[in-house]
Design a protein around this motif. Structure first.
Motif, PDB file in Angstrom:
ATOM      1  N   UNK A  44       0.840  -1.193   0.000  1.00 23.16           N
ATOM      2  CA  UNK A  44       0.000   0.000   0.000  1.00 23.16           C
ATOM      3  C   UNK A  44       0.874   1.242   0.000  1.00 23.16           C
ATOM      4  N   UNK A  45       0.533   2.181  -0.869  1.00 30.06           N
ATOM      5  CA  UNK A  45       1.098   3.518  -0.757  1.00 30.06           C
ATOM      6  C   UNK A  45      -0.088   4.430  -0.499  1.00 30.06           C
ATOM      7  N   UNK A  46      -0.166   4.978   0.681  1.00 30.83           N
ATOM      8  CA  UNK A  46      -1.346   5.744   1.078  1.00 30.83           C
ATOM      9  C   UNK A  46      -1.013   7.220   1.194  1.00 30.83           C
ATOM     10  N   UNK A  47      -1.703   8.026   0.410  1.00 34.90           N
ATOM     11  CA  UNK A  47      -1.424   9.464   0.408  1.00 34.90           C
ATOM     12  C   UNK A  47      -2.713  10.263   0.409  1.00 34.90           C
ATOM     13  N   UNK A  48      -3.647   9.910   1.249  1.00 33.68           N
ATOM     14  CA  UNK A  48      -4.868  10.711   1.372  1.00 33.68           C
ATOM     15  C   UNK A  48      -4.503  12.096   1.859  1.00 33.68           C
ATOM     16  N   UNK A  49      -5.364  13.056   1.564  1.00 32.82           N
ATOM     17  CA  UNK A  49      -5.120  14.434   1.967  1.00 32.82           C
ATOM     18  C   UNK A  49      -4.990  14.528   3.492  1.00 32.82           C
ATOM     19  N   UNK A  50      -3.861  15.029   3.982  1.00 30.88           N
ATOM     20  CA  UNK A  50      -3.599  15.017   5.422  1.00 30.88           C
ATOM     21  C   UNK A  50      -4.155  16.215   6.182  1.00 30.88           C
ATOM     22  N   UNK A  51      -4.795  17.155   5.506  1.00 35.68           N
ATOM     23  CA  UNK A  51      -5.203  18.391   6.180  1.00 35.68           C
ATOM     24  C   UNK A  51      -4.164  19.465   5.943  1.00 35.68           C
ATOM     25  N   UNK A  52      -4.503  20.712   6.258  1.00 35.24           N
ATOM     26  CA  UNK A  52      -3.532  21.783   6.008  1.00 35.24           C
ATOM     27  C   UNK A  52      -2.577  21.911   7.200  1.00 35.24           C
ATOM     28  N   UNK A  53      -1.744  22.949   7.156  1.00 33.66           N
ATOM     29  CA  UNK A  53      -0.718  23.107   8.190  1.00 33.66           C
ATOM     30  C   UNK A  53      -1.294  23.290   9.585  1.00 33.66           C
ATOM     31  N   UNK A  54      -2.525  23.841   9.640  1.00 34.57           N
ATOM     32  CA  UNK A  54      -3.156  24.055  10.948  1.00 34.57           C
ATOM     33  C   UNK A  54      -3.941  22.824  11.401  1.00 34.57           C
ATOM     34  N   UNK A  55      -3.950  21.804  10.574  1.00 35.76           N
ATOM     35  CA  UNK A  55      -4.658  20.588  10.955  1.00 35.76           C
ATOM     36  C   UNK A  55      -6.108  20.598  10.519  1.00 35.76           C
ATOM     37  N   UNK A  56      -6.473  21.561   9.644  1.00 40.68           N
ATOM     38  CA  UNK A  56      -7.846  21.634   9.169  1.00 40.68           C
ATOM     39  C   UNK A  56      -8.044  20.690   7.984  1.00 40.68           C
ATOM     40  N   UNK A  98       4.267 -11.373   7.440  1.00 38.72           N
ATOM     41  CA  UNK A  98       5.238 -10.275   7.474  1.00 38.72           C
ATOM     42  C   UNK A  98       4.513  -8.941   7.449  1.00 38.72           C
ATOM     43  N   UNK A  99       5.087  -7.978   8.120  1.00 35.10           N
ATOM     44  CA  UNK A  99       4.526  -6.623   8.120  1.00 35.10           C
ATOM     45  C   UNK A  99       5.686  -5.641   8.041  1.00 35.10           C
ATOM     46  N   UNK A 100       5.713  -4.902   6.945  1.00 33.97           N
ATOM     47  CA  UNK A 100       6.739  -3.876   6.764  1.00 33.97           C
ATOM     48  C   UNK A 100       6.038  -2.542   6.629  1.00 33.97           C
ATOM     49  N   UNK A 101       6.386  -1.601   7.475  1.00 32.79           N
ATOM     50  CA  UNK A 101       5.631  -0.350   7.461  1.00 32.79           C
ATOM     51  C   UNK A 101       6.524   0.877   7.586  1.00 32.79           C
ATOM     52  N   UNK A 102       6.218   1.866   6.772  1.00 29.24           N
ATOM     53  CA  UNK A 102       6.772   3.204   6.970  1.00 29.24           C
ATOM     54  C   UNK A 102       5.579   4.121   7.173  1.00 29.24           C
ATOM     55  N   UNK A 103       5.520   4.782   8.302  1.00 30.16           N
ATOM     56  CA  UNK A 103       4.432   5.729   8.532  1.00 30.16           C
ATOM     57  C   UNK A 103       5.047   7.095   8.779  1.00 30.16           C
ATOM     58  N   UNK A 104       4.629   8.058   7.962  1.00 31.14           N
ATOM     59  CA  UNK A 104       5.165   9.409   8.094  1.00 31.14           C
ATOM     60  C   UNK A 104       4.046  10.342   8.533  1.00 31.14           C
ATOM     61  N   UNK A 105       4.294  11.134   9.549  1.00 29.69           N
ATOM     62  CA  UNK A 105       3.308  12.149   9.934  1.00 29.69           C
ATOM     63  C   UNK A 105       3.990  13.508   9.984  1.00 29.69           C
ATOM     64  N   UNK A 106       3.266  14.515   9.515  1.00 36.55           N
ATOM     65  CA  UNK A 106       3.796  15.881   9.518  1.00 36.55           C
ATOM     66  C   UNK A 106       2.673  16.801   9.990  1.00 36.55           C
ATOM     67  N   UNK A 107       2.997  18.074  10.231  1.00 32.87           N
ATOM     68  CA  UNK A 107       1.988  19.043  10.691  1.00 32.87           C
ATOM     69  C   UNK A 107       1.173  18.460  11.851  1.00 32.87           C
ATOM     70  N   UNK A 108      -0.171  18.382  11.678  1.00 31.93           N
ATOM     71  CA  UNK A 108      -1.016  17.893  12.771  1.00 31.93           C
ATOM     72  C   UNK A 108      -1.478  16.453  12.571  1.00 31.93           C
ATOM     73  N   UNK A 109      -0.852  15.735  11.687  1.00 29.61           N
ATOM     74  CA  UNK A 109      -1.298  14.367  11.415  1.00 29.61           C
ATOM     75  C   UNK A 109      -1.145  13.456  12.635  1.00 29.61           C
ATOM     76  N   UNK A 110      -2.032  12.476  12.717  1.00 30.16           N
ATOM     77  CA  UNK A 110      -1.930  11.486  13.777  1.00 30.16           C
ATOM     78  C   UNK A 110      -2.030  10.098  13.140  1.00 30.16           C
ATOM     79  N   UNK A 111      -1.130   9.228  13.551  1.00 31.42           N
ATOM     80  CA  UNK A 111      -1.199   7.862  13.046  1.00 31.42           C
ATOM     81  C   UNK A 111      -1.080   6.894  14.211  1.00 31.42           C
ATOM     82  N   UNK A 112      -1.987   5.952  14.272  1.00 40.35           N
ATOM     83  CA  UNK A 112      -1.876   4.856  15.222  1.00 40.35           C
ATOM     84  C   UNK A 112      -1.959   3.619  14.360  1.00 40.35           C
TER      85      UNK A 112
END
Lengths: 481, 251
Positions: free
Chosen positions: A268-280, A328-342
């Motif tokens: 999976x390559x997941x690139x949904x819109x993460x929100x703007x810089x303020x987290x909106x 097997x599970x190989x994962x890269x999770x990147x978060x920036x600005x106000x993103x949250x990943x669990x």
């Protein structure tokens, strides 16, 4: 002059590069969810009665369920009555070739850099493109058909292969599994179905591009992959979404079934819109992905590169039922600005001599939070189970967070479970070293981050590894620490 | 090529360089020696543009440009190279990949065509034999798990790849045994030319047996207190730095 951290902070400002919307007439349901809406969806898709009953059963169960709140994420409550559950790009007739696709739709693909013309020409990649819940084009069908491989939209599969769908849908992720899987079971609009017959090695990467489009449309895809005895398939799901002000809900379900000696590789390559810089804005991504190694010596491998979404809640898991099976599970999770990943995985060892491997690389920048949550469970009869887990976190800047929640449950004393974890920061020293060799800070961060994630990136099919590397660089453009 | 005039610089408000004057011309090899804490590494860092250091006075002209105005990567583009005393590790990034990026970024800065994979490999092979480095080292993660000698040899290899006009070697001999020093020095000597200059920063004289300087400067307490020919280094070796303190006190 590079003045260190402050430059870094300034540069955590990269904008989402795929933010645009396209305008085509949608044929959609009214807002809200009730039994009539489910009947509407089922009717739109011309589904058989058993499918409708299955949906309604899921819906009735869902009504009794609570929104899960255990994850390390915070977001305003979702108003499930304020969502449009069905929206289809208008199609007057069935398409025979790509040339018949709505030109507006074509342009959307082209902006994403995945023009179907090109995809068609590109050897070895079959694309089942999903825009707003309905598949609009499927390529390479004939070629796959000759091998007995079925690769089509879920809607089509329900019409044309009801016996397979009836047998396998909900068999790995029961409709009652969790709040979002129940919701998905009730309202799923489309997705992909893939069936690899006994002994067949799928000769190409199967790929689906999902894309959320009409405003306020929650997307509920459902993917089912069945690999019969001795077969092999590699599947890639990749997505980008247009910029939005309002939060959008995405709750997919993916089920994988691997029989004796079969192997499924799901990337999976997941690139949904993460929100703007303020987290909106930004996508809420609550996904249930699970595979079962049903047969002996079977193997399921999940690889994910998660760069998007405002909130990600996702645990691709493996049930290792067959003896000698491998997860097997190989994962890269990147978060920036106000993103949250669990995000993380579950490896459920049931069979004997089962093995699992977890490699998780979390990268946090801005004021984001990135959590790894993983369960390794070894059942009483799972003798000689082996697990190795490695969870590494990389921090960029000093306002983000990385968290690790490993759970280990072992009920058989022959098991060997190993867990390693590290946390590091991109150092000013590393950046300066690159600068001194003529490399600017932005490129330096891309090099360092890709180095950090290399072990996982190497697992991606070649065609997509380069794309994923670029995506990491775009997501983190300029952020360091 | 390089003209440093009355350079003052420090870190966190503490002045370390207190008026450095130094001129380096093409083809020359200069050595800066001095006891610990005299400001040797600070000088190297300031020239390379490390942001922790603040320049409080003076000027540095490099090939007709105001060096202090340039970003670190632009200084590299102009042809300044620093061989680090402590090269950093970057896990997962091979030296080959790192150098391919660096070489092409520098070429872009200089308005040259970027090298494709084949051209890059050709250049790399040529430089590898020049500085006598093993390919296995270059395919491993940058500096990760390298011995002291391997790290320094890797620095020299990078220097050969980037073909700098001015190379600054910051304590390249530190932590190396005599064989490793000899190998590193041979690499440096192999890339010396009439157009290029070298600034060797060292605590000990022994490196200068292998990289023979035209000029030796003694740095003490943020100033160059003595300059001379290569014999000055030998003199320091015999007497140590303590005599400097006496001389300074008398002065």
């Amino acid at each position: 002059m590079n003045d260190g951290l402050s430059t870094i902070e300034q540069q955590i400002t990269s904008d989402y590069k795929y933010g645009f919307t396209s305008d085509f007439e949608a044929d959609q349901a009214p807002k809200g969810l009730n039994e009539d809406i489910i009947r509407f969806i089922s009717g739109k898709k011309n589904e058989p009665e058993w499918m409708l009953e299955w949906r309604l059963k899921a819906y009735r169960h869902w009504l009794k369920m609570e929104v899960p709140e255990w994850a390390n994420i915070k977001y305003p409550p979702v108003d499930f009555q304020n969502i449009i559950y069905y929206s289809a790009p208008k199609q007057t007739k069935k398409l025979n070739s790509l040339d018949e696709i709505d030109p507006e739709l074509r342009r959307t693909f082209e902006k994403l850099g995945i023009s179907l013309d090109e995809q068609k020409r590109l050897s070895g990649v079959a694309v089942d493109a999903v825009i707003d819940s309905v598949s609009v084009a499927t390529t390479f069908r004939e070629q796959l058909g000759e091998l007995g491989i079925i690769f089509c939209s879920m809607s089509e599969a329900i019409q044309e292969h009801p016996e397979l769908i009836k047998k396998y849908i909900g068999s790995v992720v029961p409709m009652t599994d969790n709040f979002y899987s129940a919701l998905n079971s009730a309202v799923f609009t489309d997705g992909s179905f893939c069936y690899i017959p006994k002994g067949v090695r799928c000769p190409m990467e199967l790929s689906t591009y999902f894309r959320i489009n009409a405003q306020n449309t929650g997307q509920f895809e459902r993917t089912l992959i069945v690999a019969e005895e001795g077969s092999y398939v590699s599947y890639l799901e990749g997505c980008t979404a247009p910029m939005r002000d309002e939060n959008q809900l995405h709750a997919a379900v993916v089920e994988l079934i691997a029989m004796d000696h079969a192997e499924i590789k799901y990337s999976t390559v997941q690139n949904w819109y993460p929100g703007d810089k303020e987290g909106k804005g930004g996508i809420y991504n609550f996904v249930t992905k699970r595979g079962i190694c049903a047969g002996v010596h079977s193997k399921i491998s999940w690889t994910q590169v998660e760069t998007g979404s405002a909130v990600t809640w996702k645990y691709p898991s493996c049930i290792l039922k067959g003896d000698h099976s491998v997860g097997e599970f190989y994962s890269v999770a990147v978060t920036n600005h106000h993103q949250q990943a669990d995000t993380g995985t579950k490896m459920i060892h049931l069979g004997k001599n089962t093995r699992s491997r977890i490699v998780s690389k979390g990268i946090s920048a801005g004021v984001s939070h990135n959590s790894y949550r993983g369960l390794v469970s070894v059942a009483k009869n799972a003798t000689n189970a082996r697990n190795f887990s490695q969870c590494d976190s990389l921090l960029l800047g000093d306002r983000c967070g990385a968290h690790t929640f490993p759970y280990i449950e072992v009920k058989n004393n022959t098991a060997q479970v190993e867990h390693e974890a590290t946390t590091s920061k991109i150092g000013e020293d590393q950046i300066f070293y690159c600068n001194q060799r003529g490399i600017d800070t932005e490129t330096a961060v891309a090099l360092i981050v890709n180095g950090f994630a290399k072990e996982v990136m190497n697992q991606l099919p070649m065609e997509f590894a380069v794309e994923a590397q670029k995506l990491l660089a775009i997501t983190l453009e300029g952020s360091v620490g | 090529m390089l003209q440093i005039k009355d350079l003052h610089a420090g870190i966190e408000g503490k002045e370390i360089l207190k008026g450095i004057n130094l001129t380096i011309r093409p083809g020359e090899v200069h050595a800066i020696m001095g006891p610990n804490g005299s400001g040797k590494s600070t000088l190297a860092s300031v020239l390379a543009g490390r942001s922790d250091y603040e320049v409080t006075g003076g000027s540095v002209d490099f090939l007709g440009k105001d060096l202090l105005e340039l970003a670190p990567e632009a200084r590299a583009g102009e042809g300044l190279f620093l061989a680090f005393q402590y090269p950093v590790e970057i896990p997962g990034l091979s030296t080959i990949n790192f150098m391919k990026t660096a070489v092409n970024e520098v070429r872009k800065y200089r308005g040259q065509e970027v090298l494709d994979a084949a051209e890059f490999l050709k250049l790399m092979k040529e430089k590898m034999s020049l500085v006598n480095i093993d390919k296995n080292l270059l395919t491993r993660s940058l500096n990760e798990g390298f011995s002291g000698g391997e790290k320094k040899r890797n620095e020299v290899f990078q220097m050969a790849m980037l073909e700098p006009r001015l190379a600054i070697l910051d304590e390249t001999d530190s932590g190396l045994d005599i064989d490793a020093i000899r190998i590193a020095a041979a690499g440096v000597n192999a890339i010396r030319s009439k157009e290029n200059a070298t600034l060797v920063i060292t605590h000990y004289q022994r490196l200068l047996d292998y990289i023979v300087p035209d000029f030796v400067h003694v740095l003490y307490n943020g100033r160059i207190v003595k300059s001379g020919g290569k014999e000055l280094a030998l003199e320091l070796e015999e007497t140590g730095y303590s005599f400097l303190k006496n001389e300074m006190n008398i002065a």
